[in-house]
Scaffold this active site. Sequence first.
Site, PDB file in Angstrom:
ATOM      1  N   PRO A 132      33.153  51.213  16.045  1.00 47.55           N
ATOM      2  CA  PRO A 132      32.931  52.608  16.422  1.00 47.55           C
ATOM      3  C   PRO A 132      33.717  53.553  15.520  1.00 47.55           C
ATOM      4  CG  PRO A 132      33.268  51.270  18.366  1.00 47.55           C
ATOM      5  CD  PRO A 132      33.547  50.383  17.188  1.00 47.55           C
ATOM      6  N   CYS A 133      33.054  54.637  15.119  1.00 50.72           N
ATOM      7  CA  CYS A 133      33.659  55.517  14.109  1.00 50.72           C
ATOM      8  C   CYS A 133      34.246  56.791  14.687  1.00 50.72           C
ATOM      9  CB  CYS A 133      32.606  55.886  13.055  1.00 50.72           C
ATOM     10  SG  CYS A 133      31.210  56.829  13.727  1.00 50.72           S
TER      11      CYS A 133
END
Length: 259
Positions: free
Chosen positions: A81-82
């Site tokens: 996840p960014c």
Amino acid sequence: MIMSEKLTVADFFCGAGGISEGFRQKGFEVVFAMDYWEPAIETHQKNHPEAEHVLMDIKNMDADEIDEIVPDVDIIVGGPPCQNFSRSNKAGKADKSEGLHLIEHFLRIVAWKMEHGDLKYWAMENVPPTANHLKDKYTWEELQLPGEGSDLVIEKKPVHHAVDYGAPQSRRRMVAGNYPELEKRREEDNWKTVQDVFDKLGDPLNPETAPDIIEDPNHDLEIPKEELTDHFYDSREEEYRWKAARRRKEDHGLMGKWS
């Protein structure tokens, strides 16, 4: 390039399977996928039924469980996840600790499989600012692996632009890992645009403007117009709906109005 003997792939943070699908289309065999979100695993399973699927938070995998859970593969890929690294999260000043924690758990698996498995290549994609927070190498001890082993060297972490590889989209992503150099499919003067796609598809409100056989502008694929059911329907929003959506998108409170 299509492989004469398929290389095997494990996909972490697999989501619905976008990365997996890219590898599948190029002749690789996706044999393993992991995500902690059940709807993602269920969707990936429908898209890639031949793979083994594990519903699990990667942070809960102990080092001595890696070989038990993860098969030996030729390639490991993952897109953690960014949100922690995105510039849209508190103007890029969000706490990075949780994002880095997930990345280190991913790298722990990579390091172990490089040392004790058949792993040849690995790649991890994320938003460009993530590169500033990745070390050039991680020691065996830093990754909290048992016994002794080699440092995991981050050989490269360049930022790639999707449009250079044929996607009609301005989207930049960092891809860290040890993988062969990527060959650009298109230079700037030959980029594919969204208009190129629209021209191929025809007007969704006027199906007669489209050819009977619609060709993909990037790939050697075609489909009869009558089978492209998701394109030819009236998807227009009422004015009051799109104006409200635009206001919510532009007005970010204390951060001011966005373009």
